[in-house]
Structure formats: C-alpha cells, structure tokens
Design a protein around this motif. Sequence first.
Motif, short mmCIF file in Angstrom:
data_model
loop_
_atom_site.label_atom_id
_atom_site.label_comp_id
_atom_site.label_asym_id
_atom_site.label_seq_id
_atom_site.Cartn_x
_atom_site.Cartn_y
_atom_site.Cartn_z
N ASP A 2 1.53 -3.38 5.22
CA ASP A 2 1.48 -2.05 5.83
C ASP A 2 2.44 -1.16 5.08
OD1 ASP A 2 4.05 -2.72 6.73
OD2 ASP A 2 3.29 -3.40 8.67
N GLN A 3 2.64 0.03 5.62
CA GLN A 3 3.47 1.03 4.95
C GLN A 3 4.94 0.61 4.90
OE1 GLN A 3 2.97 4.93 6.53
NE2 GLN A 3 3.68 5.95 4.70
N LEU A 46 -6.09 -4.81 1.52
CA LEU A 46 -5.01 -3.90 1.10
C LEU A 46 -5.20 -2.60 1.86
CD1 LEU A 46 -4.98 -4.46 -2.78
CD2 LEU A 46 -3.23 -5.18 -1.17
N PRO A 47 -4.64 -2.48 3.04
CA PRO A 47 -4.84 -1.27 3.86
C PRO A 47 -4.42 -0.01 3.11
CG PRO A 47 -3.73 -3.00 5.11
CD PRO A 47 -3.78 -3.46 3.70
N VAL A 48 -5.04 1.10 3.48
CA VAL A 48 -4.77 2.38 2.82
C VAL A 48 -3.29 2.74 2.93
CG1 VAL A 48 -5.27 4.85 2.84
CG2 VAL A 48 -7.13 3.19 3.11
N GLN A 71 -1.50 0.85 0.31
CA GLN A 71 -1.82 1.40 -1.02
C GLN A 71 -1.02 2.67 -1.29
OE1 GLN A 71 -5.95 1.62 -2.25
NE2 GLN A 71 -6.54 0.13 -0.68
N GLU A 72 -0.92 3.54 -0.29
CA GLU A 72 -0.15 4.77 -0.47
C GLU A 72 1.33 4.47 -0.71
OE1 GLU A 72 -1.05 6.84 3.09
OE2 GLU A 72 -2.92 7.72 2.32
N ARG A 73 1.87 3.49 0.02
CA ARG A 73 3.27 3.11 -0.18
C ARG A 73 3.47 2.51 -1.57
NH1 ARG A 73 7.61 2.25 -1.48
NH2 ARG A 73 9.22 0.93 -0.57
#
Length: 845
Positions: free
Chosen positions: A334-335, A355-357, A360-362
């Motif tokens: 997670d983030q 790979l949750p969004v 991915q952003e983190r």
Amino acid sequence: MEWFLEAAPAMNFTHPLFLILLLIVPLLWRYPRRLNNRWQGWLRTMVFALLILALSGPVLITRDDAPYEVLILDESASLGEAGRHAAQGALARWLEKRDSATKSAVVLIDDPKAVPLPVSDANRFSGVTEVIHITNPFSTSSLGDALEAAGQAIPLGSTGTITLVSDGLSTDRRWGPAVQTLIGRGIRIESERLPRDEDDLYPARLRTEPALRVGQSTKIVVAVVGRGRGIRVRLSESGGEQLAESPEFDSEGRREIALEIEPRAVGFKSLTAEVRSVSADSNPANNRISSVIAVNPPTRVLYLGERTRGGARQLSRLLGPGFEIEDGSGWVLDQETALGVVDLVVIDDRMSEQLPVAFQERLVAAVRDEGLGLLYAGGSASFGSGGFDGTPLAKSLPVEIAQQSEKTDPSTALAVVIDTSGSMRGQRMDLAKQVARLSTRQLTAQDRVGIVEFYGNKQWALPLQSAADKISIDRALGRMQAGGGTVLLPAIEEALYALKNAKTRFKHILVITDGGIESADFEALLQRIVQAKIAVSTVLVGPQAHNQSLMDIAAYGRGRFYSASDRYALPQLQFKEPSTTKLPEYKAGSFAVAARGRSGWWGEVDPASVPPVSGFVETRARARAEVLVEVADGKQPVLATWRYGLGSVTALMTEPVGPGSEAWRTWDGYGRWLARVLERTANDIPSFMFSTQRTERTVIVKARRYAGASDAYPIATILPSGKRNQAEARFAQLAPDYFEATVVALPTEEIRLSTRSVDGQGATLGSGNLLVSNPSDELADEAQVDPALGLDLEQLSAATSGQVATAQAGQGALRANTLWWPLALLALIFYLSEIIYRRLPGTAQ
C-alpha cells in the motif's frame, strides 16, 4: 609607504607620545632651582632630551640594495648514490659562481637517517650568510616548506634568485601557496634536477574506488615505480591472506597495475601491496605499501515477484553476496509500504492487480523524488498483459507497451438441468426446450455444453461436449418427454461432478423447472458448487411470476433467477461477458541480440558474448531512453534504461530467472552483467555525499546534500582507532547544501568515520556508510614517493623567470634600524659628563 620607497634614510617612532615630554625640558633651567651655570644646564638638558627620545623608540629606515641568492639543496632519502654525488657537484658549482657581493643562504633538506657529514655547515658552506635546515617530523622532503623558507630568507622588496637542486620528489604536495608567493614577489627560481635511482623498484600508491560494497568486485590500482623485469604485484590482507596477484610484467619507469578483489565482510580492511621482481632491486626495504579501505554493506533490493517460483532465492544465488535481497512477494502493498530502507526495487512478472495503484504512486514518487532505483522485468504476465496499461508505473518506464487490441470471448462450460417430470406436460415442456435452445445458441465453438434431465431419476440427455454441435443439442432436446416425479438435487449434483473437470474460464449450471421441487439440503450442495467456482441460475417456466425456492437457489449459487411465463416472455440469459484486452506480443523461441549502451553498463563483460534471448515482450523505446540490448533483426528493445527524476528506471523485457532468460543463465557472464545493471540502476543519490580532505594536521569531512533532502542533516562519528576514542564530528553549514566538519589529526594518523544522515526529527535516513582517511592520501613515505605527483621543476622555472623584470632597479629591502640604545648610551655619557663637570674646581654653585 610610498614615501619610504622613494626617500632614504627616514626616521620613524614606535612610541611617539613620549615626545610630548620634550615640552617640559625647558623647565629644568628653573626647577628645582634656577641654574646660573649655562654649561651645566645644557648638559642636564641633553640627558633628559636623549632619555625622552630613547623612550619614543626612534627607528631609522634604510634600504638594502644588495641582491640575494638562496640555494635549496635536496639531501633527502629519496636520492640514490648517483643523486647524492650530483647534489654535491651542484653545491660546488653554486658556491663557485656565487657573486661575493651578494647575500646568500642555503636551505638544506636533510636526510635524518643518513650518517652526519664529518664537516660542519661552516666548512661546507663557506661564505654563506645563513644555513636553514628543514626539519619536519612527518615530512622529511617537503619542497613546500623549503620554498617557503627560501622566500623568507629574501627580505620583502629585495630582488633575488632561488636555485632549487632536487629530484622533485616531495613527500607532500603543499608547495602551491609558497610558489604563488614567490611568483607574486618576482623572485626567479632556477632548478637543477637530480637523477633518481631507476633501479629502486617499489609500490608508490595504492588507490581504491571511493565507495566499496561487500560482495561486489572492485579494482585496487597499485602504482609501481622503478625499472625491472618479471615483476609481480601481490595484494593481501593484514593477516597475510592473499587476495590477488598480477601476471608478470616489465617496467621501464612507472606502471599502474589494477588488481580485482571482492570484499567479503563489512568494515575496515588493511591491504598490503608487495612488489617482487626477478631482476636486481637496489633497495628491497621499500617493496611494500599498506592502506586501509572501508567496505560498506551490500546493495539492498526489494524483490516483488509472482509467477517465477523461488525467484528471490534464484536471483540471490545469481547475483552473489553483493546484494541483500528481501523477498516481498507475499507482502500486502500500500501507500505506507517502507521503501526508504532499500536501494532498488525489482518487479518480476507480477500482475498489476498485485500492485495496487496507491503503492505504484508511492513507488514512482520514491524513484522521482528520492532517487530509488527500479528494475521492471517480466514476460507473459507483465507489461500490458499484466494490466499495467495506463497505470502510474507504466508511465515511468523507458519503454512504451506495444499492444494489439483484441476482443476476447472467454470459454464457458454450461450444464442445462431440465425438469421432465409429469407436471411439465404441454406448454411448460415446450417453454423449457425453447429456453434451453436460446441458452446454447450463445455458446461458441470453444465452449462446452451438456444436458441433464430429472424425472424422479436423473440422466444425461447430452454428455458434456463442444457447443459447436448444434444438431446433437437439438436432437437431445427433441427426445425429451414429460413424465415421472420431481427430484432436483441429484441432477444438480451430477452436473457439479461433470463441470469440475471442465477446462474453461467460466462454469455454469442452468436449472429449468416449473418450481415443483422437493424439500432437500440445497444449501450444503450449493456451498460446494460455489467453492468450485461454479454459478447456478434458475428459470421458472409457466404462468407463475416467481418461486421463492428457485430464487433462493439462484441467490446461494451466485447466479440469476429468470421467469418464462409464455413463449412471448422468454428471458435473455447471460453466462459470460466478452471483454476487450490489450496484449503485447510475447515471443518465445531463440532470438539473436545486439549489445548497445555505454561501456559502464558492461564493465569487464564482453558485449559480443551475449547469447540469444529465449523469449521477450515486444515494446518500443521512448525518445530519451538508452537501449542496452535489442533484438538483432527487429530492433525491439530487450533492455532499456533512463533517468526518471532523481532515480533510474530500467526495463528488462524478459524474466531475469525465468524461461525467457534460459539461454542467458548458461552464459558465464550473465551474473556479473546483471549485477552491474542492478548496481547502476540502484539508488546512487543518498541524502548526502561524504568525502574527506587532509591538510597538514586536520582532516576536513565534507558533506554535500542532494536535492530532495532539504530537511536532512549530516552526522559523522569518528570511530576508535589507535589511541583515539569514539567522538562526533561537528558539522557547520557553509552554504545551503554544503557542510564541513574539522577533525584534528596528526599527518601520520588514520581517521575512520561512520557517516549517516538524519531528518528534522532526528530519525536516521538510510543505512549510512563507512569512510576512511589514510595518511598516505596526503603524506608519502620518503622512500616511496610517486614521480607522477612530484614537482615539475622545469615548469616551475618557466613560471617564475618571466617575473624578474617586474622588480625596479635601485629598489632593495627596507631595513629598520633601532636607535633607542645609542640615545640611551649618549644620555648616560652626558649624565656622567655633568657629574664630572660639577666636580671641577670653580664650577660649584
């Protein structure tokens, strides 16, 4: 001061306020009583006047126009026998040609280990005004100290010439400030180079890469000075264990030999380089040199895999101890997933749904803003087929996913369970057959269908087979006749057993009845069906609008309930949803590849030796990407990289330890090359870059902060070494991103440091590094000076000879001659004269 340069002599006073006392001198004629004897009054006046002038500190400034000649004579231990004879010859010539009208001095660079000469300096340097010995306990041949002493022997404002007789081998390189001062003063330097003992073979320097990591190959460069044949350089640890040895080579003056080692433990390691030769060596005592290196922890890698079984373990064996791999394949991402403790993230053939969004952003932010490294690799389950199209991760890759859009119709296995009991006679049986035909018309050739009828018993009217055989389906439905009782549960159970072995994506049971079913434990059966990932739908035929039992069966079976009251209200049944997917081409086989990219990505690995790849995903390189490996025929990239913000992102279009790299894993250079790729992709921008710089008695620790770490602060701990205890080095901020700390240290002292960075709350960022400052970085042993770092005597003479014309003729050194003691002596003489005068007959008052 200009008037002093033009007018000489000139008078000045160091304590001019005492001259005010001259105003009270006339009072001596009246007090303590009036003097009637004029001569006595003048004598007393002279006594007090001279004393007051002496107290005012009179100085007579004159100019000395005599030229100066200074000889710097090198007699240090670096000279061989020929060099010593040449030095004595140069001294004799200098004494012979020296002008007797000049003032001269000799700056002698001594050899403390040599036997003292039997003659004194006065006999050796006859007629020389001054002899200056350079005595430095840490540097016996400091040309910087000698040049500085020679400059001080020539007074400011005077012209002069310095003759430097030396081999140019200085144990330190601190001659720059002294040379600049002499150039600014217009003092000419003449030089005479002494011969060096070419038959003295020795290691002069031991140079390492600034950042060494455990388990990673690194080069130790040894500078070998001297002439010899059949030379070998042996590198060993302080305990005596040999680490590397060079092949035999010959040298005619100086060679740099690179030896490769692989540190196996974190910490400080003492290395010794020894030079051996089959030819004669004039001084075997200086054949060894030692230095300490700092070995830092291995590169930390977070491995996120899915399809490759044991991928982290296989990758660890392939890369070796230079990488510390954390297997995060089973982590919940997670983030908030911690990424600050690793240098590199490896994503290996992992689907986007794993790979949750938010993660991915983190991850992308950590690469862009914190310098984290990312290697994205994989085969048939990565890139577009893994569902990454349009995701934050896909936008950070150096390649574009080359996709083909196609409409997919997932395969389905359908078991139709039809009620043929007596209550289904007439219209209801016809409706049931029509609903069954409609449901099978939706199926394609890749689907499978079977029909089970129940009438107090159950039987397969049509065994499970391809849905393409429409004739067999119609015949099976046409043979059905209503009659018998209603027992549904065994029929559904029969359908479950058949569908369990069906190799299709979707599995469905469709129950068609008029609702008159038995009371049985349908719930337990439906739980088993749902666990097998099979759905159950029900159709109520006849005039009834609904039936609670059928509705419950559809609800528990995760299907749908339909109603067919007559032939004009037949339901639209749905068993699957066609979808549009974007799939990149995954090509399997054997594809020859061509190596590209800069040499830094390959190191000692021969790019031409890369075997064919066994499988890869078709992609397109982005505009700013650097393609390192591509398919030879189609030019599709297999390995590409680019900088993404502060970090690096590398894309490998095959599995690093999967089927696509099967041929590579039989290649001897694969492990070394892949380790180099990961090493260059990993985080190379820590919060701070630390370095050291030695001066004569200090070690300056420099810390440069990188962008993105504006709240970070450097910490350096001085580790125990020798007689030194552990302590903290205090940093001072010199500029927005530059810090320095000063550690007082003897020139012969080794300083060991542990460096790290902390945030505004004092929390440690990253793992930190070890750093060492060796004495040899600034000070060489007298018998092991590297000629490549010596003073260029010819360039020095050329730089100073052009400055002679700037000195004006007639100008000389300004000399201050103190006059207080002659004035005090005169005052004493006048005082005694007054006493004698008062004792003469006829002078009494």
